[in-house]
Write a protein that holds these residues in place. Structure first.
Motif, short mmCIF file in Angstrom:
data_model
loop_
_atom_site.label_atom_id
_atom_site.label_comp_id
_atom_site.label_asym_id
_atom_site.label_seq_id
_atom_site.Cartn_x
_atom_site.Cartn_y
_atom_site.Cartn_z
N ILE A 61 0.85 -1.18 0.00
CA ILE A 61 0.00 0.00 0.00
C ILE A 61 0.89 1.24 0.00
O ILE A 61 1.79 1.36 0.84
N PHE A 62 0.64 2.16 -0.93
CA PHE A 62 1.40 3.41 -1.02
C PHE A 62 0.43 4.57 -0.83
O PHE A 62 -0.61 4.63 -1.49
N ILE A 63 0.78 5.51 0.06
CA ILE A 63 -0.16 6.58 0.44
C ILE A 63 0.53 7.93 0.39
O ILE A 63 1.68 8.08 0.80
N ASN A 99 3.68 -3.57 5.19
CA ASN A 99 3.36 -3.52 3.75
C ASN A 99 2.88 -2.15 3.30
O ASN A 99 2.42 -1.99 2.16
N VAL A 100 2.99 -1.13 4.19
CA VAL A 100 2.52 0.22 3.87
C VAL A 100 3.69 1.18 3.76
O VAL A 100 4.57 1.22 4.64
N ILE A 101 3.73 1.95 2.70
CA ILE A 101 4.70 3.03 2.53
C ILE A 101 3.95 4.34 2.44
O ILE A 101 3.12 4.54 1.53
N PHE A 102 4.19 5.22 3.40
CA PHE A 102 3.53 6.52 3.46
C PHE A 102 4.55 7.60 3.15
O PHE A 102 5.54 7.75 3.87
N PHE A 103 4.32 8.34 2.06
CA PHE A 103 5.22 9.43 1.69
C PHE A 103 4.85 10.66 2.53
O PHE A 103 4.02 11.47 2.14
N LYS A 104 5.47 10.78 3.68
CA LYS A 104 5.08 11.76 4.69
C LYS A 104 5.62 13.15 4.41
O LYS A 104 5.05 14.16 4.81
N THR A 141 10.78 5.57 -3.75
CA THR A 141 11.18 4.28 -3.17
C THR A 141 11.24 3.26 -4.30
O THR A 141 10.48 3.35 -5.27
N TYR A 142 12.16 2.31 -4.17
CA TYR A 142 12.38 1.32 -5.22
C TYR A 142 11.89 -0.05 -4.75
O TYR A 142 12.24 -0.50 -3.66
N ILE A 143 11.06 -0.67 -5.57
CA ILE A 143 10.57 -2.02 -5.28
C ILE A 143 11.27 -2.96 -6.26
O ILE A 143 10.93 -3.00 -7.46
N SER A 144 12.25 -3.67 -5.77
CA SER A 144 13.10 -4.46 -6.66
C SER A 144 12.34 -5.58 -7.37
O SER A 144 12.63 -5.90 -8.53
N GLU A 145 11.36 -6.19 -6.67
CA GLU A 145 10.60 -7.28 -7.29
C GLU A 145 9.87 -6.81 -8.55
O GLU A 145 9.58 -7.60 -9.45
#
Length: 360
Positions: A79-81, A103-108, A115-119
């Motif tokens: 989850i990206f917020i 599993n949450v990434i919050f761009f605060k 952010t890099y998601i290698s998969e």
């Protein structure tokens, strides 16, 4: 890589506040949002992008905990917020020190980060509002290469919110050619997809007020070797319906109400719920007596507008009222030095005013 792009969820909003169905509407926003998350889990979607205004106002701590529970249930879905203008990251916001599930990434931050998601070999970019209004064009001149070297053949997705003069103004042509493969926007409540397919507004998940007409839902996307493909997915349980009830001078008030009710029943699709904005059009008899408030009691009606006109026979009306105020008004109006269209309007509005006030 598959993703859901949604925005303007407005958890905590109470649409149509004060009506008999407003509490149901408020609960329905949560239910619709959780349903999307469950769909993402069941369909094994890779990521969910929430592009601002997850909450209608500053979230309470208990509300963040409730949402976090549902986010954690989605794992391994990521989850990206970003925060929008309705739920900005202010100094006292519960966003500031909140610990999200893994599993949450919050761009605060209020500056764009990535952010890099290698998969996925994918970079996700985003920033949050720290004020309710931002008039600086923060997305201007923003490009992936400003953040340093990137992995070969990687995908670049920007999460954004705004686009009008008071909420991060945007030159869409410039942003479209900035080097991002997809730009997921929030703020505008109607879905929109650029012809290139590289920029989209998901629109609000559910309509929040009576101006939120049309379809509502989210965007479903997939990153392929040929680029990003996106389609709109309807989700909303509720909809606002503009209902025109056409009448004529021969109809009674009871008949008009029956016609309105029949039209309302036909307009509701199976599995959906509607809130109506009713407009009366056509002509009605001069002696018609009605109470438009009765239309609100026919169902979930939020607005009633009378756009009808009196069915007026000027000559007959004059002959019946020669010796009173109405007759004298018609006589003087007919002698006015103006074109016929304007004279007709003067007669109509004057006669209607005299009838409505009973001063004739």
């Amino acid at each position: 890589m598959r993703f859901f792009h949604l925005a303007d969820v407005h958890l905590g909003a109470v649409p149509d506040k004060g009506t008999a169905w407003s509490d149901e509407r408020a609960r329905g926003i949560y239910e619709s949002f959780y349903q999307v998350l469950e769909t993402a889990r069941l369909e094994q979607v890779d990521g969910v992008f929430i592009c601002g205004d997850l909450f209608h106002r500053q979230p309470l701590l208990r509300e963040l905990k409730e949402v976090s529970y549902h986010f954690a249930r989605c794992a391994p879905v990521r989850i990206f917020i970003i925060a929008g203008n309705h739920d900005p990251v202010t100094e006292r916001s519960n966003y500031v020190n909140y610990s999200w599930p893994d599993n949450v990434i919050f761009f605060k931050g209020d500056a764009c980060a990535r952010t890099y998601i290698s998969e996925w070999n994918c970079y996700i970019y985003g920033l949050s509002y720290h004020d309710r209004e931002i008039i600086r064009p923060l997305y201007a001149n923003l490009r992936p290469d400003l953040f340093g070297a990137a992995a070969p053949d990687s995908t670049h997705i920007l999460l954004a919110h705004g686009g009008d003069s008071r909420h991060i103004p945007v030159h869409f042509n410039e942003l479209e050619n900035a080097g991002f493969d997809y730009i997921a926007f929030g703020h505008i409540h109607r879905p929109w997809l650029a012809k290139s397919g590289r920029i989209a507004y998901s629109g609000a998940l559910e309509p929040v007020d009576k101006e939120d007409e049309g379809p509502h839902g989210y965007m479903e996307g997939e990153v392929t070797a040929k680029g990003v493909r996106v389609r709109f997915v309807p989700q909303a349980t509720w909809t606002y319906v503009n209902l025109n009830v056409e009448i004529n001078g021969q109809m009674s008030w009871e008949e008009i109400k029956d016609r309105a009710k029949q039209l309302m029943d036909r307009a509701v699709k199976p599995g959906r719920k509607a809130v109506f904005k009713v407009t009366i059009i056509g002509t009605r008899d001069m002696d018609m007596v009605w109470d438009l408030d009765e239309l609100y009691r026919l169902g979930q009606v939020i607005q009633v507008t009378d756009a009808s006109e009196y069915d007026i026979d000027i000559e007959r009306l004059y002959s019946q009222n020669k010796d009173n105020l109405l007759g004298r008004f018609i006589e003087r109006a007919k002698d006015l030095d103006m074109d016929e269209d304007m004279k007709k309007k003067v007669l109509y509005y004057g006669i209607r005013s005299l009838y409505d006030t009973g001063d004739r």
